[in-house]
Design a protein around this motif. Structure first.
Motif, mmCIF file in Angstrom:
data_model
loop_
_atom_site.group_PDB
_atom_site.id
_atom_site.type_symbol
_atom_site.label_atom_id
_atom_site.label_comp_id
_atom_site.label_asym_id
_atom_site.label_seq_id
_atom_site.Cartn_x
_atom_site.Cartn_y
_atom_site.Cartn_z
ATOM 1 N N UNK A 9 141.506 -21.950 14.110
ATOM 2 C CA UNK A 9 140.141 -21.427 14.102
ATOM 3 C C UNK A 9 140.112 -20.005 13.546
ATOM 4 N N UNK A 10 139.108 -19.710 12.723
ATOM 5 C CA UNK A 10 138.962 -18.355 12.179
ATOM 6 C C UNK A 10 138.800 -17.321 13.285
ATOM 7 N N UNK A 11 138.095 -17.688 14.343
ATOM 8 C CA UNK A 11 137.887 -16.742 15.436
ATOM 9 C C UNK A 11 139.218 -16.427 16.118
ATOM 10 N N UNK A 12 140.111 -17.394 16.216
ATOM 11 C CA UNK A 12 141.439 -17.145 16.788
ATOM 12 C C UNK A 12 142.214 -16.181 15.889
ATOM 13 N N UNK A 13 142.182 -16.444 14.590
ATOM 14 C CA UNK A 13 142.910 -15.598 13.636
ATOM 15 C C UNK A 13 142.407 -14.161 13.677
ATOM 16 N N UNK A 14 141.099 -14.000 13.778
ATOM 17 C CA UNK A 14 140.526 -12.656 13.852
ATOM 18 C C UNK A 14 140.867 -11.995 15.198
ATOM 19 N N UNK A 19 144.150 -8.049 18.224
ATOM 20 C CA UNK A 19 145.160 -7.756 19.250
ATOM 21 C C UNK A 19 146.366 -7.037 18.653
ATOM 22 N N UNK A 20 146.808 -7.482 17.491
ATOM 23 C CA UNK A 20 147.961 -6.839 16.863
ATOM 24 C C UNK A 20 147.626 -5.432 16.375
ATOM 25 N N UNK A 21 146.425 -5.245 15.852
ATOM 26 C CA UNK A 21 146.002 -3.900 15.431
ATOM 27 C C UNK A 21 145.916 -2.961 16.626
ATOM 28 N N UNK A 22 145.356 -3.455 17.719
ATOM 29 C CA UNK A 22 145.254 -2.650 18.946
ATOM 30 C C UNK A 22 146.655 -2.292 19.446
ATOM 31 N N UNK A 48 141.569 -12.424 24.475
ATOM 32 C CA UNK A 48 140.624 -13.146 23.622
ATOM 33 C C UNK A 48 141.285 -14.426 23.127
ATOM 34 N N UNK A 49 142.463 -14.292 22.534
ATOM 35 C CA UNK A 49 143.190 -15.462 22.026
ATOM 36 C C UNK A 49 143.674 -16.361 23.161
ATOM 37 N N UNK A 50 144.159 -15.767 24.228
ATOM 38 C CA UNK A 50 144.680 -16.566 25.338
ATOM 39 C C UNK A 50 143.592 -17.424 25.967
#
Length: 146
Positions: A9-14, A19-22, A48-50
């Motif tokens: 899902x695009x929302x998962x990727x975003x 999360x990685x940027x944070x 968010x992803x979890x």
């Protein structure tokens, strides 16, 4: 194309990108924030992803699916608020804040769309019947597997 995993899902990727940027930015937060803002913003951004993965696992039941998506949205809002604190405390630049807050807004819009129109993501009865659990050798099937 049928989506087989929430990771597609695009929302998962975003959410993962956020999360990685944070995580990368929060490495430079002051030590006194380690058990405060640093851990909080990392936790909420990862959640968010979890929670999206949990929602995906519960998409057979619309109410559960929407509930977990709502949790995702809450974690996204919490992350956005933490970004405000990080900016106002001088831990991130205005540009970094703008970029990440914009990503939070985009994620929130995608989650809102899924919450308001969950149908395309739900598992139908027909799909559920075709997804009988496989029984591994040596394990007894559960009644629900029969």
């Amino acid at each position: 194309m049928q989506i087989k995993s929430a990771k597609e899902l695009n929302v998962y990727k975003k959410g993962y990108e956020l999360a990685m940027s944070v995580f990368k930015l929060s490495k430079d937060f002051p030590g006194e924030e380690k058990f405060a803002l640093t851990s909080q913003i990392r936790r909420s951004s990862r959640s968010i992803c979890l929670n999206l993965r949990e929602a995906w696992a519960k998409r057979r039941y619309e109410a559960h699916f929407i509930s977990k998506l709502t949790d995702c949205d809450g974690e996204n809002s919490e992350t956005d608020s933490s970004l405000d604190f990080a900016k106002d405390c001088g831990y991130i630049t205005v540009e970094q804040h703008t970029a990440l807050s914009s990503l939070c807004k985009e994620i929130g819009a995608m989650l809102g769309s899924m919450i308001n129109n969950p149908g395309p993501f739900l598992i139908t009865d027909k799909e559920a019947r075709g997804r009988k659990s496989e029984v591994r050798p040596g394990l007894r099937p559960l009644i629900s597997d029969l």
